[in-house]
Write an enzyme that holds these catalytic residues in place. Structure first.
Site, short mmCIF file in Angstrom:
data_model
loop_
_atom_site.label_atom_id
_atom_site.label_comp_id
_atom_site.label_asym_id
_atom_site.label_seq_id
_atom_site.Cartn_x
_atom_site.Cartn_y
_atom_site.Cartn_z
CE LYS A 1 26.63 10.79 -44.58
NZ LYS A 1 25.64 10.19 -43.68
CE LYS B 1 31.28 2.81 -44.55
NZ LYS B 1 30.82 3.58 -43.41
CE LYS C 1 19.71 1.86 -51.01
NZ LYS C 1 18.65 2.81 -50.78
#
Ligand code: TRP
Length: 336
Positions: A116, A200, A203
């Protein structure tokens, strides 16, 4: 004498506005099954959400929308405790104590932080770095024994187990915190992007064609499945023939999961078919299951006060447990 611990399930979902099929099949559907068997606590983890900047008005909306999603999918707030994390102060308090239990070396091994934070590690929030300690606090604040998590959260749960163990050791409090166990779903642990079977469903992927949102219309679903990436081979007979076909594997997995059957059975029923035919069945199955949920979400979203009241009820219940456990924890640590 060793006390037998009460079985408690805890899990959290980040408030990200629109929930999608990945949240549904990978997490919430399983939460609904679990609440029939065990005492369950389900949390909208808004403190986790702000580890990257959230516009306040958006965050506010997302918390309520995720709550609406929980209820629309079948979580029963009379049976389970459903609340948002920031409304129970124990999460932050225990997270601080765990910041002092966990070691820097442990944090540096967390792969999600590396992914991240990416290249720009120096500019990531400190919160993102200690995110797993807050997650451990979520779980252990309620002395939860079982945690349903997807593959991507396994490492964080292992860290929570290490923290529980170290706390119990350091403070000579054998068995104070249970060592929480993962509940990994057998059927499907990851729903992948419709555009790239190795990524994956998320959103944050730019193209809306990469995911099925729970509030998509029947038309949206049809279009997205039609456009979903596949390969040119027909549906195989054997599981092992899906190995190097991530997109085919993903669609067949979604179909199996939505129809509550095994991948083997799906292959049995569908083998030899062209993907275009299979996609019609997949769309129909998705529309039958997802559209009623989407409609319910839309209705619930109109009644903001009801959602706020529901969260408040859950927070009151969670606070009671948290209060008593924090009292014990502070006592063990030596606070007055
Ligand atoms: N980190 C989890 C995720 O992104 C969400 C989460 C926060 C969680 N606290 C938790 C999951 C506690 C399980 C238990 O999916």
């Amino acid at each position: 004498m060793k006390k037998t611990l009460k079985e408690v399930v805890f899990s959290g979902v980040q408030p990200t506005g629109n929930l999608h099929l990945g949240n549904y099949l990978g997490a919430i559907k399983n939460f609904v099954d679990l609440q029939k068997k065990m005492e369950c606590i389900y949390c909208v983890v808004d403190l986790h959400a702000i580890t990257s900047f959230q516009k306040p008005s958006e965050l506010n909306k997302s918390i309520l929308e995720t709550t609406a999603g929980f209820i629309a999918c079948g979580l029963d707030f009379k049976k389970s405790i459903i609340f948002n994390q920031s409304s129970v102060s124990g999460h932050s308090e225990l997270a601080w104590i765990f910041n002092c239990v966990a070691r820097v070396g442990w944090m540096n091994r967390m792969t999600q932080f590396k992914e991240k934070a990416g290249q720009n590690k120096e500019n990531a929030s400190v919160g993102l770095y200690v995110y797993p300690n807050l997650m451990a606090a979520d779980i252990l604040l309620y002395k939860a024994t079982h945690v349903p998590v997807g593959d991507d959260q396994k490492q964080h749960l292992e860290l929570a187990r290490d923290i529980a163990q170290k706390f119990n050791n350091d403070f000579n409090s054998d068995n104070f915190f249970p060592i929480p166990k993962p509940l990994i779903q057998k059927k499907i642990s990851r729903v992948m992007s419709l555009r790239d079977g190795k990524k994956k469903m998320s959103k944050s992927e730019e193209s809306d064609y990469s995911r099925i949102n729970l509030n998509d219309t029947a038309d949206d679903i049809k279009k997205k499945i039609k456009k979903a990436k596949t390969d040119s081979l027909p549906i195989p007979e054997k599981l092992e023939d899906l190995k190097n076909r991530p997109e085919a594997n993903n669609l067949l997995n979604i179909y199996s999961s939505i129809t509550n059957s095994s991948l083997e059975k799906t292959l049995n029923d569908m083998n030899g078919k062209e993907f275009s035919k299979f996609k019609d069945s997949l769309s129909d199955a998705l529309i039958a299951e997802i559209c009623p949920v989407g409609k319910k979400i839309k209705d619930l979203n109109k009644d903001k006060n009801y959602l706020i009241k529901t969260l408040k009820e859950g927070s009151d219940k969670a606070s009671k447990i948290s209060h008593e456990n924090m009292r014990q924890i502070k006592n063990i640590v030596g606070f007055i």
